[in-house]
Write an enzyme that holds these catalytic residues in place. Structure first.
Site, PDB file in Angstrom:
ATOM      1  N   LYS A  10      -7.742  -0.166  11.526  1.00  0.00           N
ATOM      2  CA  LYS A  10      -7.276  -0.076  10.385  1.00  0.00           C
ATOM      3  C   LYS A  10      -5.777   0.767  10.200  1.00  0.00           C
ATOM      4  O   LYS A  10      -4.507  -0.073   9.672  1.00  0.00           O
ATOM      5  CB  LYS A  10      -8.036  -0.353   9.146  1.00  0.00           C
ATOM      6  CG  LYS A  10      -7.348  -0.892   7.497  1.00  0.00           C
ATOM      7  CD  LYS A  10      -6.591  -0.023   7.613  1.00  0.00           C
ATOM      8  CE  LYS A  10      -6.242  -0.522   5.670  1.00  0.00           C
ATOM      9  NZ  LYS A  10      -6.011  -0.215   4.640  1.00  0.00           N
ATOM     10  N   HIS A  40      -2.611  10.671   0.122  1.00  0.00           N
ATOM     11  CA  HIS A  40      -2.860   9.329  -0.789  1.00  0.00           C
ATOM     12  C   HIS A  40      -2.605   8.760  -1.892  1.00  0.00           C
ATOM     13  O   HIS A  40      -2.036   8.151  -2.163  1.00  0.00           O
ATOM     14  CB  HIS A  40      -3.879   8.306  -0.370  1.00  0.00           C
ATOM     15  CG  HIS A  40      -3.698   6.680  -0.352  1.00  0.00           C
ATOM     16  ND1 HIS A  40      -2.799   6.048   0.299  1.00  0.00           N
ATOM     17  CD2 HIS A  40      -4.628   6.554  -1.514  1.00  0.00           C
ATOM     18  CE1 HIS A  40      -3.742   4.586  -0.332  1.00  0.00           C
ATOM     19  NE2 HIS A  40      -4.396   4.847  -0.984  1.00  0.00           N
ATOM     20  N   ASP A  46       3.079 -12.806  13.130  1.00  0.00           N
ATOM     21  CA  ASP A  46       2.188 -13.756  12.246  1.00  0.00           C
ATOM     22  C   ASP A  46       1.044 -12.250  12.510  1.00  0.00           C
ATOM     23  O   ASP A  46       0.776 -12.615  13.869  1.00  0.00           O
ATOM     24  CB  ASP A  46       1.622 -14.589  13.349  1.00  0.00           C
ATOM     25  CG  ASP A  46       0.299 -14.965  12.912  1.00  0.00           C
ATOM     26  OD1 ASP A  46      -0.519 -14.665  11.918  1.00  0.00           O
ATOM     27  OD2 ASP A  46       0.128 -16.667  13.207  1.00  0.00           O
ATOM     28  N   GLU A  88       0.713  -1.217   0.145  1.00  0.00           N
ATOM     29  CA  GLU A  88       0.081  -0.213  -0.054  1.00  0.00           C
ATOM     30  C   GLU A  88       0.969   1.571   0.152  1.00  0.00           C
ATOM     31  O   GLU A  88       1.897   1.364   1.061  1.00  0.00           O
ATOM     32  CB  GLU A  88      -0.979  -0.105   1.037  1.00  0.00           C
ATOM     33  CG  GLU A  88      -2.494   1.006   1.496  1.00  0.00           C
ATOM     34  CD  GLU A  88      -3.428   0.068   1.917  1.00  0.00           C
ATOM     35  OE1 GLU A  88      -3.504   1.664   2.239  1.00  0.00           O
ATOM     36  OE2 GLU A  88      -3.269  -0.249   2.651  1.00  0.00           O
TER      37      GLU A  88
END
Length: 427
Positions: A266, A380, A282, A89
């Site tokens: 998030k 972004h 993990d 991303e």
């Protein structure tokens, strides 16, 4: 509508797991009508040897290479650190760099609660669950001996069983007696160690409780393994009181509203997962623990907190479970993970968790500052424009040229990129 060309194909392939990666790929190519270029791409394993990939997971046919970027400007507990981040991303790495630059002088202060993991042993059909709880607790030293015998190396390194807790839970099927084994796993994430211990003690717990034991497995809500980070951004360095108050307001919404908290957290995990993945840990376990911890009060809320200091500056903090390790699994086997750990300079699991917590806080600050000022899309999309340019077919210097036009025109879309690229090529 079903693809009729696949109607007579079967996914039942005898002995698929016994074949080599290339043999499996050829079978998949025939099934899916992959082109020669697609097959050649999947057959290129990049910097992970095919035989190692074939041992890490099952039925391997290729690898998915993810870019590794380096976040700069991070100073954690007085030490400068370069942060490897594995993510697809755009803007994630840049966000950490920018946040860290604005607080570089004072940096991030971190701490951890320890390396304790929890294994659960579930007993059902217990006629006297509360008395059974006491009977199990009376066997604490027996449980310690059983657990420590499972991993003498861990004990020699200073780890092993630390405590036993027993809970009586009301459930849809009646009372359950759930035993928690609290284990110090040292520099390992510890899943294999605590699962082995849970399975070793299960028959004994069945006997002491008089019930039947079913589940014997770790909990990913590692709330005995918390990592914390704190930083203070000076108000005059981030754009003044209006920006500071906008960040506080954005945090207040995340604290109050789970719809916002989900996106807020998030964004935190964008940074955390990138370091977790880069070090071979993990990501799914970390995500599960973080989100469960965010809902520990019975209401899902923010993993971070923002306040105003007595001097008027912006104080930010984060606390969440971070069960990461330096030994075992991909962390020890994957050469990229080993290189990333060396770049980080993390020599203990606790230090790695501290670093990751600081990255999560930096990521969150950048997102909230963008939301409170220019909006999240400006920065972004400026980075994302290059991806759109490449999707349109731009190569080399065309990528930057197309991206620049998209950003300046505030239209970062594929159709616009195709038009711009066609114009560039017409000259």
């Amino acid at each position: 509508m079903q693809d009729t060309t696949r109607a007579n194909r079967t996914s039942r392939i005898a002995g698929f797991h016994k074949k080599t990666p290339r043999e499996r790929l050829d079978l998949v190519a025939a099934f899916a009508d992959l082109s020669e270029s697609e097959v050649a791409h999947l057959a290129e394993f990049g910097n992970l040897a095919p035989d190692l990939a074939d041992r890490l997971i099952e039925n391997v046919v290729g690898t998915m290479n993810v870019p590794v970027g380096i976040a700069t400007n991070m100073r954690i507990d007085g030490e400068d650190v370069l942060i490897p981040m594995a993510t697809e991303e755009s803007s994630v790495v840049a966000a950490v760099c920018n946040a860290a630059r604005q607080v570089y002088e004072d940096g991030f202060t971190t701490s951890v609660s320890g390396n304790l993991m929890i294994a659960q042993v579930q007993a059902v059909g217990v006629s006297d669950p509360h008395a059974a709880r006491l009977r199990i607790l009376e066997q604490r030293e027996v449980l310690r001996a059983l657990c420590d015998a499972c991993d003498p190396v861990l004990v020699r390194l200073g780890g092993g069983l630390r405590d036993v807790e027993v809970r009586v839970l009301d459930s849809l099927s009646g009372p359950m007696v759930v035993t928690h084994l609290i284990v110090d796993t040292r520099d390992a994430m510890g899943a294999n160690a605590v699962n082995t211990m849970a399975e070793a003690v299960a028959p004994h717990i069945a006997g002491w409780s008089g019930g039947r034991v079913y589940l014997r497995i770790l909990s990913n809500l590692a709330d005995r393994r918390l990592a914390r980070a704190h930083a203070v951004w000076r108000t005059d360095a981030i754009g003044g009181p209006e920006v500071r108050d906008g960040i506080i307001s954005a945090y207040h919404l995340a604290e109050a509203d789970p719809y916002r908290a989900a996106t807020h957290n998030k964004g935190i995990m964008n940074g955390i997962d990138a370091v977790v993945l880069a070090t071979g840990n993990d990501t799914r376990a970390i995500e599960a623990g973080a989100h469960a911890y965010a809902a520990r009060s019975g209401r899902y809320t923010s993993l971070t907190r923002y306040e105003v200091t007595a001097s008027g500056d912006l104080s930010a903090s984060i606390e969440l479970p971070l069960a990461v390790g330096l030994v075992g699994g991909a962390t020890k086997l994957h050469p990229t993970a080993q290189a990333c750990l060396k770049i980080l300079g993390a020599t203990t699991a606790e230090r790695l968790a501290r670093i990751i917590a600081a990255v999560g806080l930096a990521q969150n600050f950048s997102a909230l500052k963008a939301l409170a000022t220019t909006g999240i899309q400006k920065g972004h999309m400026a980075l994302h424009a290059q991806n759109i340019a490449m999707m349109a077919g731009a190569v080399g210097e065309e990528i930057e040229a197309v991206a620049r036009v998209l950003v300046e025109g505030h239209r970062v879309r594929l159709d616009v990129a195709q038009e711009v690229l066609a114009g560039i090529r017409r000259g």
